[in-house]
Motif scaffolding. Structure first.
Motif, mmCIF file in Angstrom:
data_model
loop_
_atom_site.group_PDB
_atom_site.id
_atom_site.type_symbol
_atom_site.label_atom_id
_atom_site.label_comp_id
_atom_site.label_asym_id
_atom_site.label_seq_id
_atom_site.Cartn_x
_atom_site.Cartn_y
_atom_site.Cartn_z
ATOM 1 N N THR A 71 38.800 -5.849 -25.888
ATOM 2 C CA THR A 71 38.897 -5.108 -27.148
ATOM 3 C C THR A 71 38.677 -3.613 -26.946
ATOM 4 O O THR A 71 38.438 -2.901 -27.899
ATOM 5 C CB THR A 71 37.868 -5.619 -28.164
ATOM 6 N N HIS A 72 38.756 -3.146 -25.703
ATOM 7 C CA HIS A 72 38.545 -1.723 -25.425
ATOM 8 C C HIS A 72 39.885 -1.040 -25.193
ATOM 9 O O HIS A 72 40.661 -0.888 -26.110
ATOM 10 C CB HIS A 72 37.603 -1.575 -24.234
ATOM 11 N N HIS B 156 39.306 -0.621 -31.701
ATOM 12 C CA HIS B 156 39.358 -1.699 -30.712
ATOM 13 C C HIS B 156 40.813 -2.104 -30.557
ATOM 14 O O HIS B 156 41.535 -2.219 -31.550
ATOM 15 C CB HIS B 156 38.516 -2.891 -31.156
#
Length: 225
Positions: free
Chosen positions: A1-2, A28
């Motif tokens: 989610t980065h 994200h």
């Protein structure tokens, strides 16, 4: 989610890792899909901002250096509905987008469904320029849960093999139960896509510059009834 990275290898043993999309503050990043077009490569990548969920586009000539397509994002700012898990393909002259939407709000209310419990489905849209998208006007969405598939048919991806089109998708309850299933269209991908857009039928459009769906007058009458 980065951030989003590219991994490449010449021998499948030693891999090079490159940062290709850096997330903005507070964002994200999730699912991403890449296809080739006449200009090189184009990516759709999912974010939680400005709407959870939405996606943006980026372009590259070499799969290594990517630039965002400025001024365009598939984010429903007007109704705040989800536009998630994008899968992008290009078959001249159209880009085709397969993505998840809600049944209860936005364009999802205009489809018919097999089950009364359905909540999340997969829609299909097409565009010539990534900015203005036409949604399929078929009676049912592209993927709609059947008995035993619970509330969800989303996260689809697809490929063509030996003249047939295979679609993988997720079912379940969006929490602790689910599985991956496969559907098959007995024909090439181009033919399948074209059948979702019959000629002479009014369509909902999405304006990715303004961030909103635009509904033909006939759709408003349908809701009133």
């Amino acid at each position: 989610t980065h951030d989003i990275y590219r991994f490449s290898s010449t021998d499948l043993q030693n891999w090079k890792k490159e940062l290709v999309i850096h997330r903005k503050p507070g964002a994200h990043l999730f699912n991403a899909s890449v296809c080739r077009d006449e200009q090189g490569y184009v990516m759709a990548y999912e974010s939680n901002l400005p709407v959870q969920w939405c996606f943006r586009f980026a372009r590259s000539s070499d799969l290594s250096q990517w630039q965002d397509v400025e001024g365009i994002e598939f984010a429903d700012l007007a109704e705040q509905t989800a536009c998630g898990n994008p899968t992008l393909r290009y078959i001249k002259p159209y880009y085709y987008m397969i993505y998840g939407i809600w049944r209860s709000k936005g364009p999802g209310v205009h489809y018919e469904y097999e089950l009364s419990t359905t909540m999340y489905i997969t829609a299909i849209a097409r565009s010539r320029d990534l900015a203005i998208w036409e949604l399929s006007p078929t009676r049912k969405p592209m993927l709609d849960p059947e008995p035993g598939e619970m509330i969800n048919n989303t996260d689809a991806d697809l490929f063509e093999y030996e003249g047939r089109t295979y679609i993988y998708y997720a079912t379940g309850n969006q929490w602790d139960k689910g599985t991956i299933r496969v559907a098959m269209y007995d024909g090439p991908m181009k033919e399948m896509f074209e059948k979702y857009f019959p000629a002479g039928v009014e369509m909902i459009t999405f304006d990715a510059r303004q961030g909103k769906y635009i509904y033909p007058e006939s759709y408003h009458h349908k809701i009133e009834k």
